[in-house]
Design an enzyme around this catalytic site. Structure first.
Site, PDB file in Angstrom:
ATOM      1  N   VAL A  12       0.619 -71.638  22.687  1.00 45.18           N
ATOM      2  CA  VAL A  12       1.214 -71.594  24.281  1.00 45.18           C
ATOM      3  C   VAL A  12       2.721 -72.558  24.234  1.00 45.18           C
ATOM      4  O   VAL A  12       3.163 -72.750  23.331  1.00 45.18           O
ATOM      5  CB  VAL A  12       0.491 -72.987  25.382  1.00 45.18           C
ATOM      6  CG1 VAL A  12      -0.974 -72.599  25.528  1.00 45.18           C
ATOM      7  CG2 VAL A  12       0.273 -73.891  24.289  1.00 45.18           C
ATOM      8  N   SER A  13       3.365 -72.451  24.822  1.00 45.34           N
ATOM      9  CA  SER A  13       4.799 -72.295  25.337  1.00 45.34           C
ATOM     10  C   SER A  13       5.163 -73.863  25.208  1.00 45.34           C
ATOM     11  O   SER A  13       6.556 -74.108  24.791  1.00 45.34           O
ATOM     12  CB  SER A  13       5.238 -71.417  26.419  1.00 45.34           C
ATOM     13  OG  SER A  13       5.541 -69.832  26.140  1.00 45.34           O
ATOM     14  N   SER A  14       4.350 -74.695  25.788  1.00 45.03           N
ATOM     15  CA  SER A  14       4.936 -76.039  25.778  1.00 45.03           C
ATOM     16  C   SER A  14       3.395 -77.103  25.232  1.00 45.03           C
ATOM     17  O   SER A  14       2.349 -76.507  25.433  1.00 45.03           O
ATOM     18  CB  SER A  14       5.564 -76.881  26.732  1.00 45.03           C
ATOM     19  OG  SER A  14       4.495 -76.411  28.501  1.00 45.03           O
TER      20      SER A  14
END
Length: 202
Positions: A12-14
């Site tokens: 996931v990006s963050s």
């Protein structure tokens, strides 16, 4: 003969995004929980700690599951390069759950390899294109917010009560810049910046 081990990779990006959907998909494919590696950072490159640990651990003929190609990455050239390293150099098989055509266990003949390469190129291009679109939408959103008067960044520190007198003494050369900054309890650069603003408004 060595037993094939099954691994799963999720990204996931963050840190505030949830990887549960990917974890469930990997679990349904039979990936042991101890062999699921998760990174919480951008897909712009492969400098990711969990991914690197997983690749070091994997051996030839092991199988890697990923939910979709953009979970592997969002950089067209990087995806192509990593795919080549995993499948050709390390001899690992990869299965993309959302795109069953991308299953390197099947079609290892010339036609199968050709079809897989085409699908990989299309999907990795789409992944990078989406990353570009995300950046553009973010830039447009920030520009629109600034046009509405929304302020970004940390709020400016207020002037301390003694700033006026310290500033006066500094300008009269009774104090050095460093002494003035220390007297106001702030870094030299911050004091100087505030002094310039103060002088512009007085």
């Amino acid at each position: 003969m060595r037993e094939t081990k099954i691994y799963g990779y999720a990204r996931v990006s963050s840190k505030d995004q949830n990887e549960d959907r990917q974890r469930i998909a990997l679990h349904e494919m039979g990936v042991p929980p101890t062999n699921i590696y998760i990174d919480k950072q951008s897909g712009k490159d492969f400098e990711r700690p969990a991914y690197k640990r997983m690749v070091r651990k994997m051996k030839s003929d092991d199988l890697l599951y990923i939910k979709s190609i953009d979970r592997l990455g969002r950089n067209y050239e990087e995806i192509q390069n990593q795919w080549r390293i995993l499948t050709k150099v390390k001899g690992i098989d990869i299965y993309v759950i959302d795109m069953p055509l991308l299953d390197t266990r099947r079609g290892k003949d010339l036609v199968g390899t050709f079809l897989s390469d085409i699908v990989l190129q299309v999907l990795s291009f789409v992944a990078e294109n989406e990353r570009t679109n995300i950046r553009q939408r973010q830039a447009e959103g920030i520009a629109a917010a600034k046009a509405r008067g929304v302020k970004f960044g940390r709020p400016a520190l207020p002037y301390p009560d003694n700033f006026r007198s310290i500033h006066h003494d500094w300008r009269k050369k009774k104090l050095t810049l460093r002494q003035a900054a220390q007297a106001c309890g702030m870094p030299v650069g911050t004091f100087y910046g505030k002094a310039r603003k103060f002088e512009n408004f007085t």
